[in-house]
Design an enzyme around this catalytic site. Structure first.
Site, mmCIF file in Angstrom:
data_model
loop_
_atom_site.group_PDB
_atom_site.id
_atom_site.type_symbol
_atom_site.label_atom_id
_atom_site.label_comp_id
_atom_site.label_asym_id
_atom_site.label_seq_id
_atom_site.Cartn_x
_atom_site.Cartn_y
_atom_site.Cartn_z
ATOM 1 C CE1 TYR A 107 20.520 8.029 31.773
ATOM 2 C CE2 TYR A 107 19.827 8.446 29.535
ATOM 3 C CZ TYR A 107 20.830 8.255 30.458
ATOM 4 O OH TYR A 107 22.146 8.308 30.062
ATOM 5 C CE LYS B 174 28.884 -6.081 31.465
ATOM 6 N NZ LYS B 174 30.140 -6.478 30.814
ATOM 7 C CG ASP C 279 32.016 -4.927 28.560
ATOM 8 O OD1 ASP C 279 31.179 -5.443 27.796
ATOM 9 O OD2 ASP C 279 32.532 -5.549 29.509
ATOM 10 C CG ASP D 68 23.190 9.512 26.956
ATOM 11 O OD1 ASP D 68 23.723 10.271 26.124
ATOM 12 O OD2 ASP D 68 22.761 9.910 28.051
#
Length: 360
Positions: A143, A193, A225, A249
């Site tokens: 972001y 990740k 995931d 988020d």
């Protein structure tokens, strides 16, 4: 002498003014009964600020937030502003506020309220006893990373954002996660990740290194995931979830639905010093604005987090939380939580029931 705190209120857009009015009533009542006072400074932010000043975060609003003991935000945003340049949209004002106040740590508790266990879309045996905390890094990652933008070349349009973290940015949010784990059940799950992202590998390396300073904490790592799947498969396995900005988020909103409604969950955004920002995690819900349909519970619970975390008024915070539990146990619900045998109330009437429960 009565202790007095300066609170900047940001009612914002959509249902924001409605739920803020309920929270303010309850804050007035609980501060009076617990021997301290709150002085409010109401400021525009988001769409309402755009309409008034052309900016989502006016300088006067930012200065009021910086000088406060705590900031309480309701909700911002509306589709009517989606056509504006990104830097002029309501959400950019929120990002700017977080950055200006140095609010790098976002805390989102998810605790199942027994009276609402059947409001969840998940089975009772899956969510019963869930009590977890999502710790989300808030001022870095994709972001805020640069470069970012859109370019046109050879008849094609390419858009890009950069996910980036410095090691010290990871260290400071990891420290928050470890400290919370020590105070809770001693389990920290770091989400990344790292199998495909270099930035996540750095995240994992830094968190792993810090674990040596917290031998009492059981550290685990999980790919994002898999974490998303495990949150709905077996949420009780989690105590503290440590995440980057983007992953947090998404996962915190998913975790919100364990409780039955995103309208039930508060959050706190904290920095190394200065005022914290306290807000419900839901949006401005413009489709039900000014219809007295909003659920004020997350706003009230955010006010309770402000009292406990921001002002160290634990007893007052507990009183607000207990009022919420009592009203829900009595079967009162807003439309998003309605179930068989319950009594549906609007936002204002729910506020009245909460005041009555607080007084009783």
């Amino acid at each position: 002498m009565t202790t007095s705190y300066r609170i900047t209120l940001l009612p914002g857009d959509g249902i924001g003014p409605e739920i803020m009015a309920v929270a303010r009533q309850l804050l007035d009542a609980v501060s009076s009964s617990h021997g301290f006072s709150l002085v409010y400074d109401v400021q525009p932010m988001g769409g309402v600020a755009i309409d008034a000043t052309g900016e989502p975060l006016p300088i006067s609003t930012l200065e009021a937030c910086k000088s406060a003991d705590a900031v309480l935000l309701a909700a911002i945003g509306s589709p009517q502003y989606d056509s504006l340049p990104r830097e002029q949209r309501p959400e950019s004002g929120l990002l700017g506020l977080r950055s200006a106040l140095g609010l790098f740590a976002n805390l989102r508790p998810v605790k199942i309220i027994p009276a609402l266990i059947d409001a969840s879309t998940l089975k009772r045996e899956v969510i019963e006893g869930v009590d977890l905390m999502v710790v989300r890094e808030l001022t870095g990652g994709v972001y805020f990373g640069t470069p970012k933008g859109r370019v046109e070349a050879e008849g094609r349009v390419r858009a890009f954002n950069t996910m980036a973290y410095f090691d010290d940015e990871i260290d400071r949010i990891a420290k928050v996660g470890f400290e919370l784990a020590v105070a809770r059940s001693g389990r920290l799950c770091s989400v990344d990740k790292a199998n495909v992202l270099d930035v996540s590998q750095l995240w994992r390396d830094q968190v792993t290194a810090m674990a040596a300073d917290y031998p009492a904490v059981e550290l685990s790592h999980m790919y994002v995931d898999n974490a998303a799947m495990q949150l709905v498969r077996n949420p009780r396995q989690f105590d503290v979830l440590l995440t980057s900005n983007l992953f947090g988020d998404i996962l915190s909103d998913e975790a919100a639905m364990l409780s039955g409604s995103i309208g039930m969950l508060p959050s706190a955004s904290l920095g190394s010093s200065g005022p914290g920002l306290f807000e419900p995690i839901h949006g401005s819900a413009p489709d039900i604005a000014r219809q007295d349909k909003a659920n004020p519970m997350a706003m009230v619970l955010s006010a309770a987090m402000m009292l406990r975390v921001g002002l160290q008024q634990d007893a007052a915070a507990t009183a607000l939380e207990t009022a919420v539990d009592r009203v829900l146990a009595a079967g009162y619900r807003t439309g998003d939580l309605m179930g068989e045998g319950c009594t549906q109330l609007g936002c204002r009437a729910m506020g009245e029931q909460l005041l009555a429960a607080l007084a009783g």
